[in-house]
Scaffold this motif. Structure first.
Motif, mmCIF file in Angstrom:
data_model
loop_
_atom_site.group_PDB
_atom_site.id
_atom_site.type_symbol
_atom_site.label_atom_id
_atom_site.label_comp_id
_atom_site.label_asym_id
_atom_site.label_seq_id
_atom_site.Cartn_x
_atom_site.Cartn_y
_atom_site.Cartn_z
ATOM 1 N N VAL A 48 0.823 -1.088 0.095
ATOM 2 C CA VAL A 48 -0.035 0.008 0.014
ATOM 3 C C VAL A 48 0.999 1.141 0.006
ATOM 4 C CG1 VAL A 48 -1.845 1.092 1.226
ATOM 5 C CG2 VAL A 48 -1.727 -1.251 1.294
ATOM 6 N N THR A 49 0.521 2.265 -0.820
ATOM 7 C CA THR A 49 1.273 3.291 -0.915
ATOM 8 C C THR A 49 0.389 4.539 -1.454
ATOM 9 O OG1 THR A 49 3.342 4.454 -1.872
ATOM 10 C CG2 THR A 49 2.064 3.180 -3.096
ATOM 11 N N THR A 50 0.945 5.852 -1.723
ATOM 12 C CA THR A 50 0.183 6.824 -2.013
ATOM 13 C C THR A 50 0.718 7.119 -3.400
ATOM 14 O OG1 THR A 50 1.619 8.386 -1.097
ATOM 15 C CG2 THR A 50 -0.458 7.508 0.266
ATOM 16 N N PRO A 51 0.026 7.973 -4.237
ATOM 17 C CA PRO A 51 0.791 8.564 -5.534
ATOM 18 C C PRO A 51 1.905 9.273 -5.118
ATOM 19 C CG PRO A 51 -1.736 8.623 -5.459
ATOM 20 C CD PRO A 51 -1.427 8.397 -4.145
ATOM 21 N N ALA A 52 1.861 10.151 -4.224
ATOM 22 C CA ALA A 52 3.086 11.128 -3.940
ATOM 23 C C ALA A 52 4.319 9.959 -3.482
ATOM 24 C CB ALA A 52 3.070 11.901 -2.664
ATOM 25 N N LYS A 53 4.127 8.985 -3.077
ATOM 26 C CA LYS A 53 5.147 8.015 -2.670
ATOM 27 C C LYS A 53 5.634 7.010 -3.633
ATOM 28 C CE LYS A 53 5.757 9.567 1.559
ATOM 29 N NZ LYS A 53 7.029 10.202 2.399
ATOM 30 N N PHE A 54 4.711 6.763 -4.626
ATOM 31 C CA PHE A 54 5.039 5.892 -5.865
ATOM 32 C C PHE A 54 6.107 6.422 -6.719
ATOM 33 C CE2 PHE A 54 4.305 4.241 -10.194
ATOM 34 C CZ PHE A 54 4.391 3.065 -9.897
ATOM 35 N N ASP A 55 7.032 5.479 -7.024
ATOM 36 C CA ASP A 55 8.156 5.986 -7.835
ATOM 37 C C ASP A 55 8.796 4.356 -8.583
ATOM 38 O OD1 ASP A 55 10.276 7.218 -9.295
ATOM 39 O OD2 ASP A 55 10.503 8.491 -7.480
ATOM 40 N N ALA A 56 9.735 4.612 -9.266
ATOM 41 C CA ALA A 56 10.270 3.472 -9.993
ATOM 42 C C ALA A 56 11.505 2.975 -9.056
ATOM 43 C CB ALA A 56 11.059 3.934 -11.278
ATOM 44 N N GLY A 57 11.432 1.644 -9.158
ATOM 45 C CA GLY A 57 12.666 0.830 -8.497
ATOM 46 C C GLY A 57 12.626 1.155 -6.933
ATOM 47 N N TRP A 58 13.425 1.030 -6.404
ATOM 48 C CA TRP A 58 13.771 0.995 -4.768
ATOM 49 C C TRP A 58 13.165 2.471 -4.394
ATOM 50 C CZ3 TRP A 58 13.983 -3.437 -2.735
ATOM 51 C CH2 TRP A 58 14.350 -4.118 -3.267
ATOM 52 N N LYS A 59 12.952 3.699 -5.399
ATOM 53 C CA LYS A 59 12.640 5.074 -4.655
ATOM 54 C C LYS A 59 11.163 5.002 -4.241
ATOM 55 C CE LYS A 59 14.356 6.706 -8.596
ATOM 56 N NZ LYS A 59 14.657 7.687 -9.619
ATOM 57 N N CYS A 60 10.316 3.743 -4.739
ATOM 58 C CA CYS A 60 9.021 3.604 -4.580
ATOM 59 C C CYS A 60 8.848 3.497 -2.816
ATOM 60 C CB CYS A 60 8.319 2.533 -5.045
ATOM 61 S SG CYS A 60 6.416 2.493 -4.780
ATOM 62 N N LYS A 61 8.257 4.201 -1.996
ATOM 63 C CA LYS A 61 8.020 3.863 -0.541
ATOM 64 C C LYS A 61 6.527 3.480 -0.298
ATOM 65 C CE LYS A 61 12.159 4.904 -0.044
ATOM 66 N NZ LYS A 61 12.886 3.810 0.190
ATOM 67 N N SER A 62 6.477 2.288 0.318
ATOM 68 C CA SER A 62 5.055 1.753 0.595
ATOM 69 C C SER A 62 5.491 0.792 2.080
ATOM 70 C CB SER A 62 4.758 0.701 -0.494
ATOM 71 O OG SER A 62 5.850 -0.222 -0.652
ATOM 72 N N MET A 63 4.103 0.407 2.331
ATOM 73 C CA MET A 63 4.302 -0.678 3.305
ATOM 74 C C MET A 63 4.041 -2.125 2.675
ATOM 75 S SD MET A 63 4.560 -1.914 6.051
ATOM 76 C CE MET A 63 3.970 -2.959 7.521
ATOM 77 N N SER A 64 4.877 -2.961 2.329
ATOM 78 C CA SER A 64 4.583 -3.968 1.415
ATOM 79 C C SER A 64 5.063 -5.352 1.918
ATOM 80 C CB SER A 64 5.161 -3.694 0.013
ATOM 81 O OG SER A 64 6.871 -3.434 0.549
ATOM 82 N N PHE A 65 4.236 -6.497 1.456
ATOM 83 C CA PHE A 65 4.639 -7.796 1.784
ATOM 84 C C PHE A 65 5.036 -8.662 0.676
ATOM 85 C CE2 PHE A 65 2.780 -12.008 2.180
ATOM 86 C CZ PHE A 65 3.416 -12.558 3.172
ATOM 87 N N GLY A 66 6.025 -9.548 1.121
ATOM 88 C CA GLY A 66 6.619 -10.549 0.135
ATOM 89 C C GLY A 66 7.161 -11.675 0.734
ATOM 90 N N GLY A 67 6.415 -11.982 1.993
ATOM 91 C CA GLY A 67 7.228 -12.745 2.829
ATOM 92 C C GLY A 67 7.429 -12.329 4.024
ATOM 93 N N ASN A 68 8.427 -11.282 3.779
ATOM 94 C CA ASN A 68 8.836 -10.278 4.833
ATOM 95 C C ASN A 68 8.097 -9.006 4.534
ATOM 96 O OD1 ASN A 68 11.007 -11.995 5.215
ATOM 97 N ND2 ASN A 68 12.485 -11.108 3.698
ATOM 98 N N THR A 69 8.265 -8.210 5.454
ATOM 99 C CA THR A 69 7.408 -6.885 5.315
ATOM 100 C C THR A 69 8.520 -5.672 5.131
ATOM 101 O OG1 THR A 69 7.347 -6.339 7.703
ATOM 102 C CG2 THR A 69 5.430 -7.425 6.681
ATOM 103 N N SER A 70 8.331 -4.864 4.278
ATOM 104 C CA SER A 70 9.314 -3.622 3.957
ATOM 105 C C SER A 70 8.770 -2.400 3.840
ATOM 106 C CB SER A 70 9.831 -4.159 2.695
ATOM 107 O OG SER A 70 10.623 -3.231 1.928
#
Length: 126
Positions: free
Chosen positions: A81-103
């Motif tokens: 989950v992110t916001t349009p202001a935090k969305f970006d390409a690659g590792w510049k995108c900031k979010s609360m994310s899940f893929g087995g770990n949380t990041s």
């Protein structure tokens, strides 16, 4: 809602409908394509690179649920989950994310939070 993936994935908005307009915002990598509720990786990620897609669903209040169906591909799907202001390409995108770990989109928050998503899984975000 942001997605980080090497394989193709399919997103079902609430409620699932093929008549919805394409509401995906793709990163600038050129490695993703979208049509309706489907995002497809057209190039395999190399090394630690990642590709991001944002489902534009402008909710303002209340409780909402989204479901992501991981249709096929190699391991590597992350959902967040992110916001349009935090969305970006690659590792510049900031979010609360899940893929087995949380990041937070760039760094580990919790290791071994759950099983890694695999083809056939449906991931619900509420």
């Amino acid at each position: 809602l942001g997605f980080y993936s090497t394989p193709p994935l399919h997103f079902h908005p609430r409620p699932p409908s093929s008549s919805l307009p394409n509401m995906w915002q793709l990163d600038s990598s050129g490695n993703l394509s979208s049509s309706g509720p489907t995002v497809t990786c057209i190039e395999q990620a190399k090394g630690s690179s990642k590709f991001n897609a944002l489902w534009n669903d402008p909710v303002t209040s209340g409780r909402h649920t989204w479901a992501v169906t991981y249709t096929s591909g190699a391991p590597g799907l992350w959902v967040g989950v992110t916001t349009p202001a935090k969305f970006d390409a690659g590792w510049k995108c900031k979010s609360m994310s899940f893929g087995g770990n949380t990041s937070d989109g760039g760094g580990l928050i919790t290791a071994d939070f759950g099983p890694r998503p695999a083809p056939g899984d449906v991931i619900h975000i509420t």
